[in-house]
Write a protein that holds these residues in place. Structure first.
Motif: not given
Lengths: 498, 498
Positions: A264-266, A268
């Motif tokens: 999710a972080f990578e 966005r």
């Protein structure tokens, strides 16, 4: 549209003009909404119950509703302490009655002190009663081993559904190829598909791996995301843990949750963690990890930046107080201005039901070991969870004995999502009738046995596989009969179409 | 957007990347939503209360919230019978207690019999408990002098707001010039403007005539409709009766209602009748007529064809049980297929709060003259309505004595909407501050007196006129002081800017 067109030709025959609001002129997004858990099969179950009341002969004497996670409708008794405190809040004259334990009275007085006019009948602030938001934050801190939770990031809601819809509303933007896309698990809980349809967002399906007891595989998240890009703008990822409709290894491992957070972080993506079954974890060796806790323990860059909304409810767990519509969302790393916008949006509906807020307060801060009500509360709570665990085991055992039915272990939540083999001729017959094959199976099951379950097609499933969702909530002996009856029906159905 | 931009530059300084969800990337429709009743002025009131708690010196000792129709927050006591029955429903162990009257016990047992698992903790069907829908239908029949009401056209909801939003959702369709337009009164209750903004529908304003105590004039409806056509597709007309924010001759005459119905029929508009104040009619000579009753008595072609949705609530009336979020909508002449779509849409939220449904049942079927609880119930009910009537009169008298303030008679509901003269220099000062002039006035009022009222600009008003909405709910003596304090402040404010 048959009905409306019918009505209109009818109208014309009667010399009436067409309605202003018709299937054709109404909101097309609403028309596209589907909600299987209360869909046609449940409508039919209702009709059958009415027919039974009218004395119509059926091959069964009662309709068994195994379609929805509604514990008390299935005979589960409310937890005494919760209802004592609520009764005191509703009718404070009882505070002088000797028939209530002191801790229940203290809790009721504490809640009433925090209510406008000291009454459940006053509106609360739109985010929920401040005292209760603080109690929820403390519950989260205890749950997450001391990781801090800020009451100002907690918003009470009308059941978890309300909060989920609110967060999804914030995320929806764009037109055409830039429309917001939201990744949801398949199978999913149909609140997600229904809400995305209503909001005009793009539903991006990622498949859970049935062969690995419905495990969530990050490579599948990648596949789904890549396919979605280009025809929408994927901005959010929904995870349901423990899982619904299946309740299997969707008690996710810590490793899995870390991988999802990294993804999710990578990419966005705003994370929505549906954790309403966090108290329903039965299987030995499986343990609930909250996304918030794992995120915070991962440290930078994730902990301080990854946006997350985590949802909980009073409807599930050991208490099963669905009717009170209590719930909350905790937001983590949400933009401060967006958080103000969320509060504004909530304020249009004034406030969540105050009795549900009071109930939530008791759920997040149950009696302490030193309280007079502790022993009974613990005994009642354990009894419910122990029986659910037994039912989970029984369900898995009976189904896996039945030829043509396979069921992953029920590790948490309150559902089984068994896979059924349907003979090709049954599939053809269903297609002739314009029905999904498992809808056809479930309708026949309902008509012949009175058992109401929801076809897998209502939750989504891999092409060519068929399932149904059944709750494990009926009383143990009733559940055993139901499971056996269902297995026998499947055998008969298979024979009939071979 | 200041905050979010601020956050982002902050983020950049900390070497953090921008959020996924920001004021700029979020749902633009949600950003446009405004909800004055709980807007900035109420936020400031909350801050002031906290400052007072922290011992900060202010020119007042308490904040008086006259911004929202929340009777119990203002000290109104709940009606005993309602709370007795609810307590019995919440905690059925009390059914054996000698301290409850028999009719309360019978009512509780009757409601519990109609609940899944005989518990308020089970979900109800999405349209609400059938027994309660039937009781609502009987209430409507009694209210409307025997004109039949079909329980299948009654849908229970989470307060009236929820039902109003649901019906508006059905009506929204089209793009650009074909977007749905909805006529709403100005001044209005901001739920309407907020919901239309969120749904992307076009708000079509029609002005009520302040000079004729806020009368609704059909020629003004014509004007608004003609101006709207061409840039949207007007499909619905909202009427609030008795009125909110003003509560004046917005207890509409029968003639007015007939004219509105004829207009809606001729112009093919779906009618939404917000009738949540139907029990709050004080003024001698004014009487509540429901749109349903008038429509049915008008006969063909109107009675059988004009589509109508009528809304009611447990939040207002004599009971003021806002926190329970009970309400209903009755639909009349709605297309059968659309009605099914409405039920489907409601089912996504599962069901309205069951305690609120139970409360609604008691409100629509109060104790009968032969019941043990009748005398006390009637006494309590009358006392509330009599005090509201006295407060309505007092409000009108005090305000109309004050130079520069004029207030129409408060005939119903629970609000006054006085017009205030603001000196040109105050208007200039407000514009310098980027505030609506009446917002500037109300903020100053709050800061200097602790009185929290809502500026007329939050409800809409004719250009160049200024108002505020104030509830009449504070206890009579407190209300008198408040009215005088407010009048004095206005005089001082006027002097200051002359």
């Amino acid at each position: 549209m048959a009905l409306s067109t019918g009505d209109q030709s009818q109208a014309v025959r009667n010399g009436l003009r067409a309605k202003v609001l018709t299937l054709h002129s109404m909101n097309p997004r609403v028309r596209q909404v589907e909600y299987a858990v209360r869909g046609p099969i449940v409508q039919r179950a209702l009709e059958l119950e009415q027919e039974l009341c009218q004395g119509v002969k059926k091959p069964f004497t009662e309709v068994i509703r195994a379609n929805i996670g509604d514990a008390q409708a299935m005979g589960q008794r409310p937890i005494t302490f919760l209802r004592q405190v609520l009764a005191l809040c509703v009718n404070p004259d009882l505070l002088t009655s000797p028939s209530f334990p002191d801790d229940a009275k203290k809790r009721a007085e504490r809640i009433l002190q925090a209510c406008g006019g000291h009454s459940l009948g006053a509106y609360s602030v739109s985010s929920g009663i401040q005292l209760i938001r603080e109690d929820v934050a403390q519950y989260i801190e205890r749950r997450d081993g001391g990781i801090p939770a800020d009451p100002n990031n907690v918003f009470l809601s009308t059941g978890a559904s309300d909060a989920i819809v609110t967060v999804l509303k914030l995320l929806v933007a764009g037109e055409g190829h830039t429309r917001t896309g939201v990744l949801i698990p398949i199978p999913q809980y149909p609140l997600y598909s229904a809400t995305l349809a209503e909001l005009g967002a793009v539903q991006v399906d990622y498949y859970l791996d049935e062969e690995r007891s419905w495990a969530l595989d990050v490579s599948e998240l990648h596949r789904a995301l890549c396919q979605a890009r280009g025809h929408c703008h994927p901005r959010a990822l929904c995870v349901i843990n423990p899982g619904n409709p299946h309740s299997s290894r969707q008690v996710q491992t810590r490793e899995c949750i870390e991988a999802v957070i990294r993804f999710a972080f990578e990419e966005r993506l705003f994370l929505l963690a549906d954790e309403v079954y966090q108290d329903n974890v039965y299987a030995a060796g499986s343990q609930f990890h909250s996304f918030k806790k794992v995120l915070m323990e991962m440290g930078p860059p994730y902990a301080g930046q990854q946006e997350l909304a985590s949802f909980h409810s009073t409807s599930k767990g050991y208490m099963g107080e669905c009717g009170f519509r209590g719930g909350y969302v905790e937001v983590v790393n949400m933009d401060a201005a967006v958080q103000q916008q969320m509060l504004k949006l909530m304020s249009v509906r004034l406030c969540p039901p105050v009795p549900g807020q009071a109930l939530l307060d008791l759920v997040v801060s149950p009696p302490a070991p030193t309280d007079p009500s502790f022993a009974q509360f613990q005994a009642e709570r354990q009894a419910v969870l122990a029986e659910l665990a037994a039912k989970a085991k029984l369900t898995e055992q009976v189904f896996n004995k039945a030829p043509g039915i396979s069921c992953n272990p029920v590790q948490g939540a309150m559902y089984s999502f068994p896979r059924v083999q349907l003979p090709p001729r049954a599939v053809e017959r269903a297609q002739e009738l314009g029905l999904a094959p498992d809808m056809f199976f479930c309708l026949r099951l309902l008509e012949e046995t009175g058992i109401c379950v929801v076809p897998g097609s209502g939750f989504g499933q891999r092409e060519g596989t068929y399932h149904f969702r059944m709750t494990i909530l009926p009383p143990l002996e009733k559940l055993r009969l139901l499971l056996e009856k269902l297995s026998r029906f499947h055998a008969k159905f298979t024979l009939e179409y071979s």
